[in-house]
Design a protein around this motif. Sequence first.
Motif, PDB file in Angstrom:
ATOM      1  N   GLN A   1       0.822  -1.204   0.000  1.00 55.96           N
ATOM      2  CA  GLN A   1       0.000   0.000   0.000  1.00 55.96           C
ATOM      3  C   GLN A   1       0.858   1.257   0.000  1.00 55.96           C
ATOM      4  OE1 GLN A   1      -2.683   0.399   3.322  1.00 55.96           O
ATOM      5  NE2 GLN A   1      -3.995   1.835   2.238  1.00 55.96           N
ATOM      6  N   TRP A   2       1.919   1.256   0.834  1.00 58.46           N
ATOM      7  CA  TRP A   2       2.786   2.435   0.867  1.00 58.46           C
ATOM      8  C   TRP A   2       3.548   2.586  -0.445  1.00 58.46           C
ATOM      9  CZ3 TRP A   2       3.707   6.783   3.558  1.00 58.46           C
ATOM     10  CH2 TRP A   2       4.848   7.498   3.215  1.00 58.46           C
ATOM     11  N   LYS A   3       4.040   1.476  -0.974  1.00 55.66           N
ATOM     12  CA  LYS A   3       4.814   1.554  -2.216  1.00 55.66           C
ATOM     13  C   LYS A   3       3.965   2.106  -3.368  1.00 55.66           C
ATOM     14  CE  LYS A   3       8.469  -1.821  -1.393  1.00 55.66           C
ATOM     15  NZ  LYS A   3       9.504  -0.781  -1.579  1.00 55.66           N
ATOM     16  N   ALA A   4       2.697   1.696  -3.431  1.00 62.45           N
ATOM     17  CA  ALA A   4       1.810   2.229  -4.467  1.00 62.45           C
ATOM     18  C   ALA A   4       1.571   3.722  -4.241  1.00 62.45           C
ATOM     19  CB  ALA A   4       0.484   1.473  -4.450  1.00 62.45           C
ATOM     20  N   TYR A   5       1.400   4.106  -2.986  1.00 61.06           N
ATOM     21  CA  TYR A   5       1.194   5.514  -2.623  1.00 61.06           C
ATOM     22  C   TYR A   5       2.421   6.343  -2.989  1.00 61.06           C
ATOM     23  CZ  TYR A   5       0.297   9.489   0.561  1.00 61.06           C
ATOM     24  OH  TYR A   5       0.105  10.735   1.110  1.00 61.06           O
ATOM     25  N   GLU A   6       3.600   5.824  -2.674  1.00 58.08           N
ATOM     26  CA  GLU A   6       4.849   6.520  -2.971  1.00 58.08           C
ATOM     27  C   GLU A   6       5.048   6.676  -4.472  1.00 58.08           C
ATOM     28  OE1 GLU A   6       9.507   5.336  -2.796  1.00 58.08           O
ATOM     29  OE2 GLU A   6       8.311   4.832  -1.016  1.00 58.08           O
ATOM     30  N   GLU A   7       4.677   5.654  -5.235  1.00 53.90           N
ATOM     31  CA  GLU A   7       4.829   5.714  -6.693  1.00 53.90           C
ATOM     32  C   GLU A   7       3.948   6.816  -7.292  1.00 53.90           C
ATOM     33  OE1 GLU A   7       4.424   2.767 -10.611  1.00 53.90           O
ATOM     34  OE2 GLU A   7       4.348   1.934  -8.578  1.00 53.90           O
ATOM     35  N   GLN A   8       2.747   6.975  -6.731  1.00 51.15           N
ATOM     36  CA  GLN A   8       1.834   8.005  -7.215  1.00 51.15           C
ATOM     37  C   GLN A   8       2.190   9.388  -6.677  1.00 51.15           C
ATOM     38  OE1 GLN A   8      -2.073   6.703  -6.087  1.00 51.15           O
ATOM     39  NE2 GLN A   8      -2.006   4.852  -7.351  1.00 51.15           N
ATOM     40  N   ASN A   9       2.833   9.430  -5.495  1.00 49.96           N
ATOM     41  CA  ASN A   9       3.158  10.707  -4.848  1.00 49.96           C
ATOM     42  C   ASN A   9       4.605  10.683  -4.356  1.00 49.96           C
ATOM     43  OD1 ASN A   9       0.163  11.822  -4.485  1.00 49.96           O
ATOM     44  ND2 ASN A   9       0.183   9.676  -3.829  1.00 49.96           N
ATOM     45  N   PRO A  10       5.576  10.827  -5.254  1.00 49.26           N
ATOM     46  CA  PRO A  10       6.989  10.707  -4.860  1.00 49.26           C
ATOM     47  C   PRO A  10       7.411  11.692  -3.765  1.00 49.26           C
ATOM     48  CG  PRO A  10       6.760  10.694  -7.247  1.00 49.26           C
ATOM     49  CD  PRO A  10       5.421  11.070  -6.692  1.00 49.26           C
ATOM     50  N   THR A  11       6.721  12.843  -3.667  1.00 50.01           N
ATOM     51  CA  THR A  11       7.141  13.838  -2.676  1.00 50.01           C
ATOM     52  C   THR A  11       6.839  13.411  -1.249  1.00 50.01           C
ATOM     53  OG1 THR A  11       5.050  15.063  -2.882  1.00 50.01           O
ATOM     54  CG2 THR A  11       6.884  15.753  -4.294  1.00 50.01           C
ATOM     55  N   VAL A  12       6.126  12.291  -1.055  1.00 52.39           N
ATOM     56  CA  VAL A  12       5.877  11.829   0.319  1.00 52.39           C
ATOM     57  C   VAL A  12       7.190  11.450   1.001  1.00 52.39           C
ATOM     58  CG1 VAL A  12       3.541  11.041  -0.169  1.00 52.39           C
ATOM     59  CG2 VAL A  12       5.452   9.423  -0.360  1.00 52.39           C
ATOM     60  N   LEU A  13       8.240  11.257   0.211  1.00 53.65           N
ATOM     61  CA  LEU A  13       9.536  10.923   0.791  1.00 53.65           C
ATOM     62  C   LEU A  13      10.243  12.139   1.378  1.00 53.65           C
ATOM     63  CD1 LEU A  13      10.917   8.335  -1.788  1.00 53.65           C
ATOM     64  CD2 LEU A  13       9.933   7.907   0.466  1.00 53.65           C
ATOM     65  N   VAL A  14       9.752  13.352   1.077  1.00 53.77           N
ATOM     66  CA  VAL A  14      10.372  14.558   1.632  1.00 53.77           C
ATOM     67  C   VAL A  14      10.341  14.558   3.159  1.00 53.77           C
ATOM     68  CG1 VAL A  14      10.170  17.076   1.849  1.00 53.77           C
ATOM     69  CG2 VAL A  14      10.066  16.004  -0.412  1.00 53.77           C
ATOM     70  N   PRO A  15       9.176  14.404   3.793  1.00 52.17           N
ATOM     71  CA  PRO A  15       9.191  14.364   5.263  1.00 52.17           C
ATOM     72  C   PRO A  15       9.949  13.162   5.818  1.00 52.17           C
ATOM     73  CG  PRO A  15       6.986  13.890   4.414  1.00 52.17           C
ATOM     74  CD  PRO A  15       7.786  14.389   3.278  1.00 52.17           C
ATOM     75  N   ILE A  16       9.889  12.027   5.117  1.00 51.50           N
ATOM     76  CA  ILE A  16      10.628  10.850   5.580  1.00 51.50           C
ATOM     77  C   ILE A  16      12.122  11.138   5.595  1.00 51.50           C
ATOM     78  CG2 ILE A  16      11.145   8.425   5.133  1.00 51.50           C
ATOM     79  CD1 ILE A  16       8.261   8.924   6.005  1.00 51.50           C
ATOM     80  N   SER A  17      12.595  11.896   4.602  1.00 52.03           N
ATOM     81  CA  SER A  17      14.027  12.201   4.505  1.00 52.03           C
ATOM     82  C   SER A  17      14.505  13.077   5.657  1.00 52.03           C
ATOM     83  CB  SER A  17      14.331  12.900   3.173  1.00 52.03           C
ATOM     84  OG  SER A  17      13.817  14.233   3.163  1.00 52.03           O
ATOM     85  N   GLN A  18      13.574  13.762   6.335  1.00 50.11           N
ATOM     86  CA  GLN A  18      13.956  14.653   7.431  1.00 50.11           C
ATOM     87  C   GLN A  18      14.039  13.939   8.784  1.00 50.11           C
ATOM     88  OE1 GLN A  18      12.436  19.094   6.180  1.00 50.11           O
ATOM     89  NE2 GLN A  18      11.004  17.853   7.332  1.00 50.11           N
ATOM     90  N   ILE A  19      13.570  12.702   8.843  1.00 48.15           N
ATOM     91  CA  ILE A  19      13.506  12.010  10.130  1.00 48.15           C
ATOM     92  C   ILE A  19      14.864  11.938  10.837  1.00 48.15           C
ATOM     93  CG2 ILE A  19      13.078   9.763  11.215  1.00 48.15           C
ATOM     94  CD1 ILE A  19      10.661   9.435   9.420  1.00 48.15           C
ATOM     95  N   PRO A  20      15.961  11.610  10.142  1.00 44.74           N
ATOM     96  CA  PRO A  20      17.243  11.539  10.864  1.00 44.74           C
ATOM     97  C   PRO A  20      17.702  12.869  11.444  1.00 44.74           C
ATOM     98  CG  PRO A  20      17.369  10.394   8.754  1.00 44.74           C
ATOM     99  CD  PRO A  20      16.099  11.181   8.745  1.00 44.74           C
ATOM    100  N   PHE A  21      17.162  13.990  10.933  1.00 46.06           N
ATOM    101  CA  PHE A  21      17.621  15.303  11.373  1.00 46.06           C
ATOM    102  C   PHE A  21      16.612  16.011  12.275  1.00 46.06           C
ATOM    103  CE2 PHE A  21      18.897  14.430   6.944  1.00 46.06           C
ATOM    104  CZ  PHE A  21      20.266  14.270   7.124  1.00 46.06           C
ATOM    105  N   GLY A  22      15.455  15.402  12.462  1.00 50.10           N
ATOM    106  CA  GLY A  22      14.388  16.078  13.182  1.00 50.10           C
ATOM    107  C   GLY A  22      14.703  16.303  14.647  1.00 50.10           C
ATOM    108  N   SER A  23      14.029  17.270  15.237  1.00 54.83           N
ATOM    109  CA  SER A  23      14.208  17.593  16.651  1.00 54.83           C
ATOM    110  C   SER A  23      12.913  17.313  17.406  1.00 54.83           C
ATOM    111  CB  SER A  23      14.608  19.061  16.822  1.00 54.83           C
ATOM    112  OG  SER A  23      13.618  19.919  16.268  1.00 54.83           O
ATOM    113  N   VAL A  24      13.042  17.020  18.693  1.00 46.06           N
ATOM    114  CA  VAL A  24      11.882  16.671  19.506  1.00 46.06           C
ATOM    115  C   VAL A  24      11.775  17.613  20.695  1.00 46.06           C
ATOM    116  CG1 VAL A  24      12.022  14.258  18.810  1.00 46.06           C
ATOM    117  CG2 VAL A  24      13.131  14.990  20.930  1.00 46.06           C
ATOM    118  N   ASP A  25      10.542  17.816  21.156  1.00 39.54           N
ATOM    119  CA  ASP A  25      10.311  18.641  22.344  1.00 39.54           C
ATOM    120  C   ASP A  25      10.745  17.882  23.591  1.00 39.54           C
ATOM    121  OD1 ASP A  25       9.195  20.599  20.761  1.00 39.54           O
ATOM    122  OD2 ASP A  25       7.121  19.999  21.170  1.00 39.54           O
ATOM    123  N   PRO A  26      11.204  18.594  24.614  1.00 38.16           N
ATOM    124  CA  PRO A  26      11.521  17.920  25.884  1.00 38.16           C
ATOM    125  C   PRO A  26      10.248  17.286  26.454  1.00 38.16           C
ATOM    126  CG  PRO A  26      12.379  20.184  25.846  1.00 38.16           C
ATOM    127  CD  PRO A  26      11.462  20.043  24.672  1.00 38.16           C
TER     128      PRO A  26
END
Length: 420
Positions: free
Chosen positions: A351-376
């Motif tokens: 399901q995700w792979k089909a979604y990603e194929e139709q909407n490649p930009t969904v990987l933009v937020p995924i690409s930020q996960i290693p750099f993201g910051s969290v609230d205390p």
Amino acid sequence: MRKRLILALLIVSFAVFTFAVTEIEFWHAMGGAQGTTVNEIVASFNEANPDIVVEAIYVGNYSALQQKLLVSAESKTLPALSQAYGNWTARLIPRDAVQELNSLISDPEVGLTDEEWDAIWNPFKKMVTWGDTVYALPFNKSTYVLYYNTDLFEQYGLEVPKTMDDLLFAAMMLTEDKNNDGQIDQFGFGFRTTIDHFMIFLRANGGEAIDIKPDGSVEVTINSPEAKEALQLMYDMAHTYKVALFQGGYLDAPFGDGQIAMFVETIASASYVDSGSRGKHGWAWAPVPMWKVQAPPFAGTDVVMFKGITAEQKDAAWKFMKYLISPEIQAYWSVKTGYMPVTEIALTTPQWKAYEEQNPTVLVPISQIPFGSVDPNVALWDDVRTILGTMVGDVINQKRTVEEGLAWAEQEILLKVANQ
């Protein structure tokens, strides 16, 4: 006659035993289409588990849910499960209201496998862990992205900003008084006068509002050079350069109407941006522009289990929590709502792979996960949010200078720390 009566009673008793179900409540704050998806997931779980009935109860918005949880903790009427932000959970842990999950996660029969636990993105695991104890599982998670008007960027021949300098340049180029009436009617950028938007700039500049030490003590770091630069940039974009529309409310409507060409918001706004822009202009999103570092904040809640329920309810609640983070359900939740999957393994589902194929930009937020910051994830953060929200509004609305605002916020937070 006596034998028939005994037989009838045995049949009734067997039927009652066979069809006995365990009922649990799940409180949430997901309205609209997101609430519909919650109900669909709950219905799917109930159908697959006829011995369990999960009742999803929409409490209202996040503020209403927070208040209900705090009041219910006092009256000992908490549900089995609820959505909760980390700082809410931090307020409930000392009241002995929250069920620790370590024992359930490591249980050899019903726990999570190493693969299942490792699949949860590390920042999200950090958000549900206090010391060495896990008190929640991640649920609806989002991150901030840069929304931009693709038609305007093509018309003006601009590249999508990658740095804060790029952002300011693009905002200047896109700001126009199109009808020459002396009033700007197309701003290059827009931001909300909230702590969340301030934290985007502050963390990108390498700063933080408070620092939690290993021993649990709090260092107040809001009145720093990094914070001053971040708040000054917001002020200058609004008043010195006059390239940013600012307001307290959401920006999808002015973006859709063409009043602003760019703004930063969470990916949860995508459906609103799309409906507001449809038939008017194209849009896309990109990573939050980098300043000194790349550190877009994560947003969203977790699911917590509360004490005071029966052993049967605890087993049912844990089974539902595991269901929520299963790859197929996470993929379904993400596709339907726009939130990020909380587990990496969800990205491998059909399901995700089909979604990603139709909407490649969904990987933009995924690409930020290693750099993201969290609230205390401390109870104090609730007070810090209120103080900084007031400060940002006062400074941007010119009730305080940048220096006055930061100094005031520092003293207010120090008072909260002293009174903990």
